[in-house]
Design a protein around this motif. Structure first.
Motif, PDB file in Angstrom:
ATOM      1  N   ARG A 191      19.254  21.542  43.720  1.00  0.00           N
ATOM      2  CA  ARG A 191      19.532  23.012  43.927  1.00  0.00           C
ATOM      3  C   ARG A 191      21.505  23.114  43.942  1.00  0.00           C
ATOM      4  O   ARG A 191      21.865  22.061  44.793  1.00  0.00           O
ATOM      5  N   VAL A 192      21.826  24.020  43.263  1.00  0.00           N
ATOM      6  CA  VAL A 192      23.153  24.527  43.257  1.00  0.00           C
ATOM      7  C   VAL A 192      23.387  25.913  43.639  1.00  0.00           C
ATOM      8  O   VAL A 192      22.513  26.700  43.297  1.00  0.00           O
ATOM      9  N   THR A 193      24.212  25.898  44.769  1.00  0.00           N
ATOM     10  CA  THR A 193      24.618  27.125  45.221  1.00  0.00           C
ATOM     11  C   THR A 193      25.985  27.458  44.890  1.00  0.00           C
ATOM     12  O   THR A 193      26.691  26.724  45.209  1.00  0.00           O
ATOM     13  N   TYR A 194      26.220  28.470  44.003  1.00  0.00           N
ATOM     14  CA  TYR A 194      27.646  29.001  43.712  1.00  0.00           C
ATOM     15  C   TYR A 194      28.014  30.076  44.543  1.00  0.00           C
ATOM     16  O   TYR A 194      27.319  30.991  44.820  1.00  0.00           O
ATOM     17  N   GLY A 195      29.355  30.133  45.071  1.00  0.00           N
ATOM     18  CA  GLY A 195      29.833  30.964  45.899  1.00  0.00           C
ATOM     19  C   GLY A 195      30.652  31.985  44.724  1.00  0.00           C
ATOM     20  O   GLY A 195      31.268  31.135  43.912  1.00  0.00           O
ATOM     21  N   TYR A 196      31.007  33.154  45.145  1.00  0.00           N
ATOM     22  CA  TYR A 196      31.828  34.187  44.375  1.00  0.00           C
ATOM     23  C   TYR A 196      32.532  34.883  45.188  1.00  0.00           C
ATOM     24  O   TYR A 196      32.003  35.553  46.153  1.00  0.00           O
ATOM     25  N   GLU A 197      33.814  35.307  44.637  1.00  0.00           N
ATOM     26  CA  GLU A 197      34.634  36.433  45.247  1.00  0.00           C
ATOM     27  C   GLU A 197      35.167  36.893  44.266  1.00  0.00           C
ATOM     28  O   GLU A 197      35.711  36.365  43.427  1.00  0.00           O
ATOM     29  N   ILE A 198      34.999  38.310  44.054  1.00  0.00           N
ATOM     30  CA  ILE A 198      35.509  39.055  42.830  1.00  0.00           C
ATOM     31  C   ILE A 198      36.698  40.018  43.617  1.00  0.00           C
ATOM     32  O   ILE A 198      36.307  40.589  44.535  1.00  0.00           O
ATOM     33  N   ASN A 244      26.772  44.901  36.313  1.00  0.00           N
ATOM     34  CA  ASN A 244      27.888  44.086  35.447  1.00  0.00           C
ATOM     35  C   ASN A 244      28.613  43.209  36.424  1.00  0.00           C
ATOM     36  O   ASN A 244      29.077  42.020  35.943  1.00  0.00           O
ATOM     37  N   TYR A 245      28.439  43.094  37.814  1.00  0.00           N
ATOM     38  CA  TYR A 245      29.110  42.016  38.731  1.00  0.00           C
ATOM     39  C   TYR A 245      28.495  40.913  38.396  1.00  0.00           C
ATOM     40  O   TYR A 245      28.855  39.757  38.587  1.00  0.00           O
ATOM     41  N   LEU A 246      27.215  40.798  38.132  1.00  0.00           N
ATOM     42  CA  LEU A 246      26.229  39.694  38.126  1.00  0.00           C
ATOM     43  C   LEU A 246      26.627  39.091  36.790  1.00  0.00           C
ATOM     44  O   LEU A 246      26.625  37.859  36.835  1.00  0.00           O
ATOM     45  N   VAL A 247      26.782  39.841  35.622  1.00  0.00           N
ATOM     46  CA  VAL A 247      27.481  39.361  34.587  1.00  0.00           C
ATOM     47  C   VAL A 247      28.701  38.598  34.784  1.00  0.00           C
ATOM     48  O   VAL A 247      29.075  37.403  34.153  1.00  0.00           O
ATOM     49  N   TRP A 248      29.628  38.986  35.371  1.00  0.00           N
ATOM     50  CA  TRP A 248      30.993  38.469  35.851  1.00  0.00           C
ATOM     51  C   TRP A 248      30.518  37.229  36.600  1.00  0.00           C
ATOM     52  O   TRP A 248      31.472  36.013  36.462  1.00  0.00           O
ATOM     53  N   MET A 249      29.648  37.221  37.455  1.00  0.00           N
ATOM     54  CA  MET A 249      29.301  35.928  38.253  1.00  0.00           C
ATOM     55  C   MET A 249      28.996  34.823  37.427  1.00  0.00           C
ATOM     56  O   MET A 249      29.358  33.688  37.479  1.00  0.00           O
ATOM     57  N   GLU A 250      28.153  35.204  36.162  1.00  0.00           N
ATOM     58  CA  GLU A 250      27.781  34.304  35.447  1.00  0.00           C
ATOM     59  C   GLU A 250      29.003  33.751  34.402  1.00  0.00           C
ATOM     60  O   GLU A 250      29.114  32.464  34.237  1.00  0.00           O
ATOM     61  N   LEU A 251      29.969  34.658  34.141  1.00  0.00           N
ATOM     62  CA  LEU A 251      31.189  34.235  33.605  1.00  0.00           C
ATOM     63  C   LEU A 251      31.680  33.062  34.396  1.00  0.00           C
ATOM     64  O   LEU A 251      32.498  32.058  33.855  1.00  0.00           O
ATOM     65  N   GLY A 252      31.877  33.619  35.444  1.00  0.00           N
ATOM     66  CA  GLY A 252      32.617  32.657  36.735  1.00  0.00           C
ATOM     67  C   GLY A 252      31.782  31.264  36.723  1.00  0.00           C
ATOM     68  O   GLY A 252      32.769  30.272  36.816  1.00  0.00           O
ATOM     69  N   ARG A 253      30.556  31.087  36.745  1.00  0.00           N
ATOM     70  CA  ARG A 253      29.853  30.211  36.985  1.00  0.00           C
ATOM     71  C   ARG A 253      30.309  29.267  35.645  1.00  0.00           C
ATOM     72  O   ARG A 253      30.281  27.993  35.520  1.00  0.00           O
TER      73      ARG A 253
END
Length: 144
Positions: A87-94, A25-34
């Protein structure tokens, strides 16, 4: 550098038997952030798709630090870590509701034509997106 922020209310369906958010589910949250940071920049994925362009994930990493539990809220911070016109690299911190780091991650994407999966240049196909990504991507730290 722009950092998008998206609050997530943890739903029961996102947790396992221990009441902890299931790792996928964290991957889904990363998509929401993106999606949220793209909207913060004034764009929509759906508009790109209307032009026959999609943006698949070509690499993803997630490092889990602390659990998020049912009944809590999580905060997803998202930024453009790297961008080179293709290419785009997105960074995440939850973060947990108490502000502790729950996850650090990244996802890398390319844009391709939906019908052929041939890569396209964001710089050429979407010059306004290109300018925004260049302006808001993470800047290298200057060393002396």
């Amino acid at each position: 550098m722009l950092v998008g922020k998206k609050e997530i209310e943890v739903r029961y369906a996102e947790t396992d038997q221990m009441g902890v958010v299931y790792h996928a589910n964290y991957l889904v949250w990363m998509e929401l952030g993106r999606t949220s940071i793209i909207e913060d920049l004034g764009f929509k994925y759906a508009d790109m798709e209307k032009e026959g362009v999609i943006s698949p994930v070509i690499d993803i990493q997630a490092s889990y630090k602390k659990p998020v539990r049912y009944g809590e809220k999580a905060m997803v911070h998202t930024w453009i870590e790297e961008y080179d016109g293709f290419r785009v690299t997105y960074g995440y911190e939850i973060f947990t509701e108490s502000g502790d780091t729950a996850l650090k991650g990244m996802s890398q994407h390319v844009c391709v034509m939906q019908d052929t999966f041939r890569p396209i240049s964001i710089r050429k196909k979407f010059p306004i997106w290109h300018e925004a990504y260049e302006k808001h991507k993470k800047q290298p730290v200057a060393t002396e």
